[in-house]
Enzyme design. Structure first.
Site, short mmCIF file in Angstrom:
data_model
loop_
_atom_site.label_atom_id
_atom_site.label_comp_id
_atom_site.label_asym_id
_atom_site.label_seq_id
_atom_site.Cartn_x
_atom_site.Cartn_y
_atom_site.Cartn_z
N LYS A 113 -0.37 -1.84 -0.18
CA LYS A 113 -0.40 -0.39 0.06
C LYS A 113 0.49 0.39 -0.91
O LYS A 113 0.14 1.47 -1.35
CB LYS A 113 0.00 -0.08 1.50
N ASP B 223 -2.99 5.87 8.33
CA ASP B 223 -2.26 5.09 9.34
C ASP B 223 -1.56 5.99 10.36
O ASP B 223 -1.66 5.79 11.57
CB ASP B 223 -1.22 4.18 8.67
#
Ligand code: ATR
Length: 275
Positions: free
Chosen positions: A66, A103
């Site tokens: 990420k 997220d």
């Protein structure tokens, strides 16, 4: 031609994302394929380029890529910028890439839309100061709690993370929570964004940390209750939630970005829970 999407990570076999997105596609009638890619630890950028060169339309990015994805993409959304991480890549017209992060919004939607948590007036404690905590901090702040405290085993990292988020977020060490709970009152929601559960552990917290009627949320999930979910039960939490709902919500937000349609997450969460 069918549109191709995938999740890239290392390892990747365990990922539930293909199952989730296949369910979303069936439900919405969207015509797409969603696969998994075992990214190379030393050549993530090339794996992304290859996928795009083959006509891929979008990627989800998972552990450990990420932060690398954030570095790779110059065009990033505000929420990706704040998270310092990208979990969703959009392939725009002409093959340009844009990085986003779903997220944090996934966590907030699971709490508010799925479970009816109202942040107004609530004191929220976020445990951890690594990538997972950073990824959800800004959306939590935007949800409008009365107080947001970041506590970490290594105090300096919590101070650093809170400092970057502005005056509305306080940082401290786990051991400082004892005094704080006494002075400012206990918390209405405690979110565990540490990786302690992977070692079967929980962060060490004072017993009076969770207020009456308080909720606990573990970003981790598993077939059996996580150590932090067990901690919540033992400490009288009114609601104990694991991160499966967040997983499906962040996927739904990615699907919305790619396809312009928001899938209904409830049946997919139920399916994954075996319901
Ligand atoms: P992630 O990307 O999952 O956030 P990370 O960046 O390695 O992973 O961060 C792990 C986080 O879990 C850190 O906040 C870590 O605390 P430290 O900064 O003090 O290392 C926290 N953590 C891991 N094990 C823990 C434990 N047993 N108790 C408390 N915190 C723990």
């Amino acid at each position: 031609m069918i549109d191709h999407y995938a999740v890239i990570g290392h390892p990747i076999e365990h990922s539930k994302s293909p199952q989730i997105h296949a369910a979303f596609a069936r439900q919405t009638g969207e015509h797409l394929e969603y696969g998994r890619i075992l990214g190379r630890l030393d050549d993530f950028a090339e794996d992304v380029r290859h996928f795009v060169a083959e006509g891929g339309r979008g990627l989800n990015v998972t552990v450990p890529f990420k932060e690398q994805a954030w570095q790779l993409l110059a065009d990033r959304s505000d929420r990706a910028e704040a998270a310092g991480a990208v979990n969703t890549i959009l392939v725009l017209d002409g093959g340009l890439l844009r990085g986003d992060n779903t997220d944090g919004v996934g966590l907030v939607r699971d709490l508010t839309v799925n479970h009816g948590f109202d942040f107004a007036g609530k004191r929220v404690l976020l445990l951890g100061a690594g990538g997972a905590a950073r990824g959800v901090l800004r959306p939590l702040l935007d949800a409008g709690p009365a107080a947001l405290v970041v506590a970490n085993r290594t105090t300096s990292k919590a101070l650093d993370l809170a400092g970057h988020a502005g005056a509305a977020v306080q940082g401290c060490g786990l051991e400082d929570l004892s005094g704080r709970c006494g002075a400012d009152g206990p918390f209405d929601l405690i979110i565990n964004a540490t990786s302690s559960g992977l070692d079967g552990q929980v962060p060490v917290l004072p017993d009076d940390c969770l207020g009456a009627g308080g909720w606990v949320y573990d970003l981790l999930y598993g077939a059996v209750p996580t150590p932090f979910c067990r901690w919540g039960r033992e400490h009288g939490a009114e609601k104990v939630l694991d991160g499966l709902g967040m997983l499906v919500e962040q996927a739904a937000e990615s699907f919305l970005l790619w396809r312009g349609v928001r899938p209904d997450t409830a049946p997919v969460i139920a399916m994954l829970r075996g319901g």
